[in-house]
Each structure stands twice: as C-alpha cells, then as structure tokens.
Design a protein around this motif. Structure first.
Motif, short mmCIF file in Angstrom:
data_model
loop_
_atom_site.label_atom_id
_atom_site.label_comp_id
_atom_site.label_asym_id
_atom_site.label_seq_id
_atom_site.Cartn_x
_atom_site.Cartn_y
_atom_site.Cartn_z
N ASP A 83 9.91 30.42 -23.19
CA ASP A 83 10.78 31.40 -22.54
C ASP A 83 10.36 31.61 -21.09
N THR A 84 11.15 31.10 -20.17
CA THR A 84 10.80 31.21 -18.74
C THR A 84 11.57 32.34 -18.06
N SER A 85 12.30 33.14 -18.85
CA SER A 85 13.08 34.22 -18.24
C SER A 85 12.20 35.41 -17.88
N LYS A 86 12.65 36.21 -16.91
CA LYS A 86 11.92 37.41 -16.50
C LYS A 86 11.82 38.39 -17.65
N GLU A 87 12.95 38.53 -18.38
CA GLU A 87 13.03 39.50 -19.49
C GLU A 87 12.06 39.12 -20.61
N GLY A 88 11.78 37.82 -20.73
CA GLY A 88 10.97 37.35 -21.84
C GLY A 88 9.47 37.39 -21.58
N LYS A 89 9.07 37.97 -20.44
CA LYS A 89 7.65 37.93 -20.04
C LYS A 89 6.68 38.51 -21.08
N SER A 90 7.17 39.48 -21.86
CA SER A 90 6.25 40.09 -22.83
C SER A 90 6.40 39.49 -24.23
N TYR A 95 6.51 31.78 -21.36
CA TYR A 95 5.79 30.71 -20.66
C TYR A 95 4.77 31.33 -19.70
N TYR A 96 5.20 32.37 -18.98
CA TYR A 96 4.33 33.02 -17.99
C TYR A 96 3.08 33.61 -18.65
N SER A 97 3.27 34.33 -19.77
CA SER A 97 2.14 34.99 -20.42
C SER A 97 1.11 34.01 -20.96
N ALA A 98 1.58 32.82 -21.35
CA ALA A 98 0.64 31.83 -21.88
C ALA A 98 -0.47 31.55 -20.88
N PHE A 99 -0.16 31.70 -19.59
CA PHE A 99 -1.13 31.38 -18.55
C PHE A 99 -1.70 32.61 -17.83
#
Ligand code: HEC
Ligand code: HEC
Ligand code: HEC
Length: 133
Positions: A83-90, A95-99
């Motif tokens: 999930d690379t969307s802004k809404e999906g950050k949590s 994808y973002y949180s994985a890193f």
C-alpha cells in the motif's frame, strides 16, 4: 594448560566466524538499491542497502515472513507491504511503514531505538538514506 585454552578460544572464534553466516542455505545478495514498487511516483531518491553492514542480524529479523528455507520474497510482494497510498500509512500493508515505522524491524524504527540506547547504528535522517538530488 595456557596453550590449550588459547587453542580452544581460537577454535571457538573461528567456528563462530564461519558457521554463523551459513546458518541458512540462502545467501544474502550484495549491495542493493531499493526502489518503490513499479508504477509508484517516487518523491525521494532510491535507498542504498548493504547486507554486509547488517550481517550481525538474523535474516529473519527483517525477512520476518521467511520460513528459513524457501525463497525470500521482496517487501512489496503481493499481500505484503504494497500500500503506497497516503491514507494507508498506518496499515500493516503500508509500504512506507515497512521502512520507517515504529516496529524494530523497520529501517528507521531499528536505527532510532538503537540510537536511543546509545548503540552503534545506521542513519535516522532522511537525507542520509535518500541522498539529495
Ligand atoms: C536489516 C534487514 C535485513 C537483514 C538482516 C537481511 N536482509 Fe535480506 N534484504 C533486506 C531488504 C530490505 C531487501 C530488499 C527487499 C526488496 O527489494 O523488497 C533484501 C533482499 C534480500 C534478497 C533478495 C530478494 C529479492 O527477491 O530481491 C535475499 C535473497 C536476501 N535479502 C537474503 C537475506 C539473507 C540470507 C539474510 C541473512 C543472512 C538477509 N537477507 C538479512 C533486508 C535485510
Ligand atoms: C534491526 C535493526 C536494523 C534494521 C531493521 C536496519 N538496520 Fe541499518 N543498521 C543497523 C545497525 C546495527 C547498523 C550499524 C552497523 C555497524 O556499522 O556496525 C546499521 C547501519 C546502517 C547503515 C550504515 C552502514 C551501511 O551498512 O551502509 C545504513 C546506510 C543502513 N543501516 C541502512 C538501513 C536500511 C536502508 C534499512 C532498511 C531496509 C536498515 N538499515 C535496517 C541496524 C538495523
Ligand atoms: C534508514 C533509512 C531511511 C531513512 C532515515 C528514511 N528513509 Fe524513506 N525510505 C527508505 C527505504 C528503504 C525506502 C524504500 C525504497 C524507496 O522507495 O526508495 C523508503 C521510501 C520512502 C518513501 C516512498 C518512496 C518515494 O520516493 O516516494 C518516502 C516518501 C520516504 N521514504 C520519505 C522519507 C522521509 C521524509 C524521511 C525522513 C523523515 C525518510 N524517508 C527517512 C529508507 C529510509
């Protein structure tokens, strides 16, 4: 007596140095450049990652879904951190949180936790991982 002890210690050290990396039958690739999944508009520069620099860690610390024997999947594999969307950050599939997430197996999560404990660790500043264009 002293000599025997020394030989024992040298042998033990050698066993550790050579036996540990072959704990698993899969080899870690050389230096990697990690990029966002195909089709994602990247806002930052791709990130260099070295397995050698992280050789002290167990493979499963990062490859947390790996069974220790089969193929190792990429982080953005189907059903994983896609999930690379802004809404999906949590979301767990972010994808973002994985890193960058708080979990101690994300790049930033681990580096920050270790820094807090004053241990030698990797970078925590954006531009140290994402070089400026
Ligand atoms: C500090 C975290 C970390 C550790 C520890 C680690 N890896 Fe990795 N590894 C990664 C990352 C990040 C990637 C890139 C994944 C991607 O491209 O989605 C990767 C990629 C790989 C790949 C390539 C996967 C592919 O299809 O592109 C293999 C194989 C691999 N690692 C094996 C290992 C082995 C074996 C070990 C233990 C000796 C290990 N790794 C330890 C983080 C780690
Ligand atoms: C569980 C902890 C942990 C995780 C997860 C982790 N690191 Fe590190 N990282 C370390 C430690 C410890 C060091 C310092 C190693 C040393 O120099 O002794 C380090 C060092 C580094 C360095 C500097 C040395 C080098 O290898 O180039 C970079 C860059 C780095 N990490 C990037 C990353 C990236 C990118 C990820 C995620 C894909 C990541 N790290 C995940 C613990 C971690
Ligand atoms: C320890 C290394 C590390 C640090 C520090 C770091 N990142 Fe990342 N970042 C990564 C990795 C690894 C990826 C996944 C590979 C990629 O997409 O470039 C990533 C991906 C991204 C992405 C999604 C891909 C893109 O280019 O749009 C953004 C956005 C991002 N990072 C922003 C930041 C920001 C903002 C900071 C500072 C608050 C930061 N990162 C700090 C390692 C790091």
């Amino acid at each position: 007596m002293k000599k025997t002890l020394l030989i024992c210690m040298v042998t033990a050290a050698l066993v550790c140095a050579f036996a540990l990396p072959s704990l698993y039958a899969v080899d870690a690739p050389g230096d990697l450049v990690i990029k966002a999944p195909a089709g994602t508009k990247m806002t930052k520069e791709p990130v260099n990652f070295s397995h050698k620099g992280h050789a002290a860690l167990d493979c499963k610390k990062c490859h947390h879904k790996w069974d220790g024997a089969g193929a190792i999947k990429k982080c953005d594999s189907e059903g994983c951190h896609i999930d690379t969307s802004k809404e999906g950050k949590s979301a767990p599939t972010s994808y973002y949180s994985a890193f960058h997430g708080k979990a101690d197996n994300s790049c930033v999560g681990c580096h920050k936790a270790m820094k807090k404990d004053k241990a030698k660790t990797g970078p925590t500043k954006c531009s140290d991982c994402h070089p400026k264009k």
